[in-house]
Scaffold this active site. Sequence first.
Site, PDB file in Angstrom:
ATOM      1  N   HIS A  11      41.439  37.194  36.279  1.00  0.00           N
ATOM      2  CA  HIS A  11      40.454  36.320  35.673  1.00  0.00           C
ATOM      3  C   HIS A  11      40.016  35.187  36.587  1.00  0.00           C
ATOM      4  CE1 HIS A  11      44.518  34.860  35.034  1.00  0.00           C
ATOM      5  NE2 HIS A  11      44.006  33.653  35.088  1.00  0.00           N
ATOM      6  N   CYS A  12      40.707  34.981  37.720  1.00  0.00           N
ATOM      7  CA  CYS A  12      40.464  33.777  38.513  1.00  0.00           C
ATOM      8  C   CYS A  12      39.910  34.041  39.907  1.00  0.00           C
ATOM      9  CB  CYS A  12      41.762  32.970  38.636  1.00  0.00           C
ATOM     10  SG  CYS A  12      42.310  32.213  37.092  1.00  0.00           S
ATOM     11  N   LEU A  13      40.708  34.668  40.757  1.00  0.00           N
ATOM     12  CA  LEU A  13      40.371  34.702  42.175  1.00  0.00           C
ATOM     13  C   LEU A  13      39.053  35.394  42.498  1.00  0.00           C
ATOM     14  CD1 LEU A  13      43.779  35.097  44.031  1.00  0.00           C
ATOM     15  CD2 LEU A  13      42.584  33.066  43.244  1.00  0.00           C
ATOM     16  N   ASP A  57      36.406  32.451  40.238  1.00  0.00           N
ATOM     17  CA  ASP A  57      36.367  30.988  40.297  1.00  0.00           C
ATOM     18  C   ASP A  57      35.739  30.434  41.570  1.00  0.00           C
ATOM     19  OD1 ASP A  57      37.677  31.406  37.959  1.00  0.00           O
ATOM     20  OD2 ASP A  57      39.479  30.282  38.475  1.00  0.00           O
TER      21      ASP A  57
END
Length: 430
Positions: free
Chosen positions: A268-270, A273
């Site tokens: 969900h992030c790298l 974001d």
Amino acid sequence: MRDLALGRIADRSARVVVVGQGYVGLPVALRAAEVGFQVVGFDVSEDRIASLRSGHSYVGDVSDDHLARAFAAGYVATDDPASLADFDVAVISVPTPLVDGLPDLTAVESAGAMLAERLRPGACVVLESTTYPGTTDEVLGPLLASSGVEVGDFFLGYSPERIDPGNLDHGLVDTPKVVSGTDADSLAVVDAFFSTLVDTTVPVGSCAEAELVKLLENTFRHVNIALVNEIAMFARELGVDVWSAIDAAATKPFGFMRFTPGPGVGGHCLPIDPSYLAWRVKQHLGRSFRFVELANDVNQHMPDYVHDRVAAMLNERRKSVNGSRVLLLGLAYKRSTSDWRESPSVAVADRLAASGAEVRFCDPHIPQINESGLRFPLVAFDSAELGDSDLVVVLVDHPEFEPGVIAEHAPLVFDAKNHLRNVEFRGDVL
């Protein structure tokens, strides 16, 4: 109004709603119920709410027992927006994906609109979803103010989520929580609320600063993973064991942080974001964030590198990718989780399948795929599946993937995680 809000939080009489019951929102909702708040967990997914009401958690870090205790404490799971009425504190924990490379705040805007319809003076709204600096002030604030409740008569803040799925050492409670508010009163209320949930809060000067904190943390990781991925490719061509070099470098007690290479980045992030930050810089300042662009380029091409290494290994044994049976160990994006959003494993599978391979997945953390989108079968981790494959690729170092069993039964292995480092096996390592 500030003192009244602080009093309701202190005596746990505040009615708390958490919009979004995913890997971030569900733990927050359950923790709020655990410390004594009346909590409503809202999600637009009927399947999620049905699962919760049946007592089954779909979040790996939340056990069914934990869920049962929350229900016993008064937690309510619902997909009915009417249940959001009369809230004192609302936490927004909804997805903020990239669509065609652009930030998609549809879910945040939808949540904000639902809360605006039910906003009362003295209520507090906190955004947790990852986003670009300025979102809380420029998007969510005006949306809430459209309710007719004047800015200043409600409290608004941002607190970036720091959930790390599968991390057994640091969870919601013992991970410091960054908090912010649009003004001093909002910061005081946001800080007071999260202080009831976690051991330590870290107040910062503005919502934009807190929004940048989250992007800074993951951009740091993204760039360093890209660095070690590129070093791994060069080290092999130079005849150097990059894994041994990383181990040795990690003995330095200062000035170095351990990052390891792999088949790419996911979750969900790298993959998302840093691009939020790059988009904001481009849109607001008209300049390129070159570090992010370079890191994206390196990490997005790691599945290609894995494909090419697999093809070369098969070719050395007079086999082609076309027609070979390839077993991929690990669908999740990281160890000991069931989350396969943006997983590089899927990209590896797509590339191998495009070259004609018969691809199968094994992941004990994902017993079945209910959502559409994965076109490869999931099989058991056993000697028969290992032995029937022409080549096995270790993409995730789940502890269930016993190195000795892989080494004994797999005819050929490409280990992208150095998972088999302590056993002898037929194959190669990233």
